[in-house]
Write a protein that holds these residues in place. Structure first.
Motif, PDB file in Angstrom:
ATOM      1  N   ARG A 100       4.546  -4.107 -20.664  1.00  0.00           N
ATOM      2  CA  ARG A 100       4.256  -2.988 -19.756  1.00  0.00           C
ATOM      3  C   ARG A 100       3.052  -2.190 -20.241  1.00  0.00           C
ATOM      4  N   ALA A 101       2.969  -1.964 -21.559  1.00  0.00           N
ATOM      5  CA  ALA A 101       1.822  -1.229 -22.094  1.00  0.00           C
ATOM      6  C   ALA A 101       0.526  -1.995 -21.852  1.00  0.00           C
ATOM      7  N   ALA A 102       0.549  -3.312 -22.046  1.00  0.00           N
ATOM      8  CA  ALA A 102      -0.639  -4.122 -21.790  1.00  0.00           C
ATOM      9  C   ALA A 102      -1.029  -4.074 -20.315  1.00  0.00           C
ATOM     10  N   ALA A 103      -0.046  -4.081 -19.433  1.00  0.00           N
ATOM     11  CA  ALA A 103      -0.342  -4.007 -17.999  1.00  0.00           C
ATOM     12  C   ALA A 103      -0.960  -2.658 -17.637  1.00  0.00           C
ATOM     13  N   GLU A 104      -0.446  -1.575 -18.225  1.00  0.00           N
ATOM     14  CA  GLU A 104      -1.025  -0.255 -17.949  1.00  0.00           C
ATOM     15  C   GLU A 104      -2.458  -0.164 -18.452  1.00  0.00           C
ATOM     16  N   ALA A 105      -2.725  -0.755 -19.636  1.00  0.00           N
ATOM     17  CA  ALA A 105      -4.089  -0.739 -20.160  1.00  0.00           C
ATOM     18  C   ALA A 105      -5.036  -1.530 -19.252  1.00  0.00           C
ATOM     19  N   ALA A 106      -4.591  -2.678 -18.763  1.00  0.00           N
ATOM     20  CA  ALA A 106      -5.426  -3.483 -17.875  1.00  0.00           C
ATOM     21  C   ALA A 106      -5.692  -2.753 -16.563  1.00  0.00           C
ATOM     22  N   GLU A 107      -4.681  -2.077 -16.019  1.00  0.00           N
ATOM     23  CA  GLU A 107      -4.874  -1.316 -14.777  1.00  0.00           C
ATOM     24  C   GLU A 107      -5.838  -0.160 -14.989  1.00  0.00           C
ATOM     25  N   ALA A 108      -5.766   0.476 -16.174  1.00  0.00           N
ATOM     26  CA  ALA A 108      -6.689   1.574 -16.463  1.00  0.00           C
ATOM     27  C   ALA A 108      -8.126   1.067 -16.552  1.00  0.00           C
TER      28      ALA A 108
END
Length: 326
Positions: free
Chosen positions: A86-94
């Motif tokens: 989830r953290a990796a997905a949030e970083a990619a979306e940012a």
């Protein structure tokens, strides 16, 4: 002496009649019921990975409904992997959001200041060009000085144009190919989140439907090997009756038809829908040598009862009438 002969003859006649009756009974008699039994196909639930059994939410013989939690096998590692995904997905979306919106306000303000400075230099160069041109016409300045002033003015205008394009490029954001690459990383990260969530769900399965817990093989705190069943369920839709129909009436038994049956201690008027008819007969002698042997052919029939019964319970099925060809 005659009386004894008559008695012997009478006994022989009675014995012959009994033998004849036993021989004709299977051929002339009518079968009132077909004997069968209730069978349940258990469903075994296991964890795809090994771990300690942290909780068991059900017990043997308990009724469960669809979606009810059953057990949990050491979810800490899978939960950590899910948080990481989830953290990796949030970083990619940012990163995608940052690429779409272009430069930050402070960065754009610096570029606007560069444009203002370039405009000032361009105005100054243009004014110097007009002054030198006037003096060159009167002979104060040599033509070379005019050429230098004209080149300086053109350079200032070029610097102004470059500063404006730099500001416009920063406001546009990342290039299309870079933006597509960033969006692909977002989709990859979201897929990893889904996979981690699925692994976590596999460690804490729920009942797929209404069922009864048939058995629990492990207790809390015990180590469970991967793919080793923790418990078995007996789903309601996998409980059926099995009986054998004679070969001469098997055409009456087809999937979708309904048969009536009874069992000890059961309510009256029980029915079951036929779901399966075996394509192969079951037969005691290995080869059919005669018509008498053929009469012992039977076919397995399975049907889903209209209400829940206990596996292993004997049942009596009312035979279906054979449809005669017109």
């Amino acid at each position: 002496m005659n009386r004894q002969r008559l008695l012997i003859v009478g006994l022989v006649a009675v014995a012959g009649a009994i033998v004849l009756a036993l021989w004709l009974a299977p051929r002339l008699g009518h079968v009132d019921t077909l004997t069968g039994y209730v069978e349940g196909e258990p469903l075994y639930l296991a964890s795809p990975v090994a771990g300690a059994l942290t909780s068991v939410a059900v017990s043997r013989g308990q009724r469960v409904g669809a979606g009810q939690p059953l057990f949990v096998v050491d979810p800490d590692q899978a939960a950590a992997q899910l948080d990481q995904a989830r953290a990796a997905a949030e970083a990619a979306e940012a990163q995608v959001a940052d690429a779409r919106k272009g430069g930050r306000p402070a960065e754009l303000a610096v570029l606007e200041a560069n444009i203002a400075a370039a405009e000032a230099r361009a105005r100054e160069a243009q004014a110097e060009l007009r002054r030198v041109a006037t003096l060159a016409e009167t002979g104060v300045y040599a033509p070379a000085r005019l050429d230098d002033a004209r080149a300086a003015a053109e350079a200032a205008r070029a610097q102004l144009a470059a500063a404006r394009r730099q500001r416009d490029a920063a406001a546009l954001g990342a290039r299309e190919d870079l933006l597509r690459a960033a969006e692909s990383r977002v989709r990859e990260a979201q897929a990893q989140v889904a996979a981690a969530g699925a692994r976590l769900d596999d460690l804490s399965p729920a009942a797929p439907g209404a069922a009864r817990v048939e058995d629990v093989f492990y207790q809390e705190g015990e180590w469970v090997a991967a793919n080793q069943p923790v418990l078995s369920l007996l789903p309601d839709d996998r409980v059926k009756i099995r009986f054998f129909a004679p070969q001469d009436t098997i055409q009456a038994y087809r999937p979708g038809r309904t048969v009536a049956f009874s069992c000890d201690g059961c309510p009256a008027d029980l029915t079951a829908e036929i779901t399966y008819v075996s394509p192969r007969p079951e037969f005691t002698p290995p080869v059919i040598y005669s018509r008498e042997a053929r009469d012992r052919l039977v076919y397995l029939v399975e049907a889903r009862p209209s209400r829940l019964l206990n596996p292993g319970q004997p049942v009596d099925v009312r035979p279906l009438a054979t449809e005669r060809a017109r």
